[in-house]
Design an enzyme around this catalytic site. Structure first.
Site, short mmCIF file in Angstrom:
data_model
loop_
_atom_site.label_atom_id
_atom_site.label_comp_id
_atom_site.label_asym_id
_atom_site.label_seq_id
_atom_site.Cartn_x
_atom_site.Cartn_y
_atom_site.Cartn_z
N HIS A 197 38.18 19.42 39.19
CA HIS A 197 38.71 19.69 37.85
C HIS A 197 37.99 18.88 36.77
O HIS A 197 38.19 19.13 35.57
CB HIS A 197 40.21 19.42 37.82
CG HIS A 197 40.96 20.33 36.89
ND1 HIS A 197 40.38 20.98 35.83
CD2 HIS A 197 42.27 20.69 36.86
CE1 HIS A 197 41.28 21.69 35.19
NE2 HIS A 197 42.45 21.54 35.79
N ASP B 27 37.35 24.39 35.15
CA ASP B 27 38.74 24.66 34.80
C ASP B 27 39.19 25.96 35.45
O ASP B 27 38.39 26.68 36.07
CB ASP B 27 38.89 24.74 33.27
CG ASP B 27 38.43 23.48 32.57
OD1 ASP B 27 38.80 22.38 33.04
OD2 ASP B 27 37.69 23.59 31.57
#
Length: 412
Positions: free
Chosen positions: A387, A391
């Site tokens: 992350h 995304d």
């Protein structure tokens, strides 16, 4: 006049590779020839041979089997410059004896080093004659898989692969207050897997997983139509080949997934070097890399997958087969898993694709404006991302394209 030549661990291009000295193939005092295999190093990935840097006599051994070593570590020394050197003996599997004999302990001990500890345990457990077993490993060495195949052919059940203890040894046990148990020491591969997975999940990358579902009807039909012709060309057409090909299309659609995170930038790779998670029974997991997958058609992908998986399971992968991966695919469904999450990212990559078990399920589809109940071969597919680098937007775009290619497969 004599001179000592150092034997060192070669410098390794694989960042972070951990080495353990597995075997010496000669003992001090024995003659060696330049470029002959002299030391086996076990990494978390492959067994690597260190060749003798010169001809002479193995003068001293400075590191013992089981010790950790790093690139550049001094392992031992060879004495050169002697007036006469005896010829190096030719060692074959027919003269290897697992049980020592009082008259030949030293020679037998050197020969035993040609075999991995797991192979020696199986040979001793089943009282095998190695001359009767074909070796598929490097330079004809007998591997654990060779022994399993031999025992299966003879319809002999394979004994549990536990350490063979001598009459003076006892297995480490848990305290007597608990149930009886035996501990199996971790080998280098298991220790490295544990460290690598812990580092990836807990210390490096925040993991997020997106889950999709794919209808595999199109690739099932295509495979049924073409697997015979692939076989005639010496290639097994597996579902994994389709998944790799679809991953290439998805990576072309979302290039940021084929990347590496740096503190100041995201490095995007031009080549799609796709690692394939390959289970090695109880020994762990290895990830051979299919290089430049974007340049291969389905036949080329299937042929290279076959080569890599066969080499991984026979222990004959080369170091180059494990280098340069930019993205990884884990087809965990082959062992029955529907969903695995999160599949831990193979650092320093930024994403890993997971494929669950193919399973016929009842689904609802709208056909000509009406809801219809159908039975289709379905699989859950996942993408676990770092992350920091990606995304949900990029992850879901990748998976949408991946599923689209699978469900609308067109021969290429």
């Amino acid at each position: 006049m004599t001179q000592l030549v150092d034997i060192r661990v070669p410098q390794d291009d694989q960042q972070g590779t951990h080495h353990v000295l597995a075997n010496w193939l000669k003992t001090p005092g024995e003659p060696v020839t330049a470029n002959m295999p002299l030391v086996d190093l076990e990494t978390d990935k492959v067994m690597v041979e260190v060749a003798a840097p010169a001809s002479g006599i193995l003068k001293e051994v400075l590191k013992k089997p089981g010790e950790d070593v790093e690139p550049g570590t001094l392992l031992g020394r060879i004495e050169i410059g002697l007036a006469e050197l005896p010829s190096a003996p030719v060692i074959t599997y027919s003269n290897i004896h697992v049980e020592p004999t009082p008259t030949n302990d030293r020679r037998e001990g050197a020969d035993k080093m040609l075999l991995s500890p797991a192979v020696r345990r199986l040979v001793k457990t089943h009282h095998l004659d190695l001359s009767a077993i074909h070796g598929s490993g490097r330079r004809g060495r007998v591997t654990k898989q060779d022994i399993h195949a031999y025992l299966k052919q003879r319809k002999v059940p394979v004994a549990e692969d536990l350490p063979v203890l001598s009459s003076t040894e006892t297995a480490p046990q848990t305290p007597t207050t608990g149930p009886p148990s035996t501990r199996i020491p971790h080998d280098a591969m298991r220790r490295r897997i544990a460290a690598h997975m812990t580092e990836s999940l807990l210390h490096t990358a925040p993991h997020v997983t997106t889950v999709f579902e794919a209808d595999l009807s199109a690739i099932v039909r295509h495979r049924n139509q073409y697997k015979a012709s692939f076989k005639q060309q010496g290639t097994k057409l597996t579902f994994s080949a389709y998944f790799v090909a679809a991953a290439v299309k998805a990576l072309e659609w979302v290039p940021r997934v084929n990347s590496r995170f740096h503190e100041d930038s995201l490095e995007l790779f031009a080549d799609m070097n796709i690692g394939i998670g390959t289970a090695l029974d109880d020994r762990g997991l290895i990830v051979p890399v299919l290089q430049r997958a974007q340049t291969r058609n389905l036949l080329g992908i299937a042929a290279e997958l076959q080569r890599l998986t066969e080499a991984a399971r026979s222990g004959t992968l080369e170091p180059a087969d494990l280098q340069g991966g930019t993205f990884t695919l884990s087809n965990h469904g082959v062992s029955g898993s529907l969903v695995a999450t999160p599949i831990i990212i193979n650092q320093p990559q930024t994403a890993i694709l997971g494929i669950g078990k193919l399973e016929k399920r009842v689904i609802v589809r709208e056909i000509d404006g009406n809801d219809s109940i159908l039975i289709r071969p379905m699989a859950y597919v996942t993408l676990t991302i770092d992350h920091r680098a990606l995304d949900a937007y990029q992850a879901n775009r990748f998976m949408t394209r991946f599923v689209e290619v699978i469900e609308n497969w067109n021969a290429e």
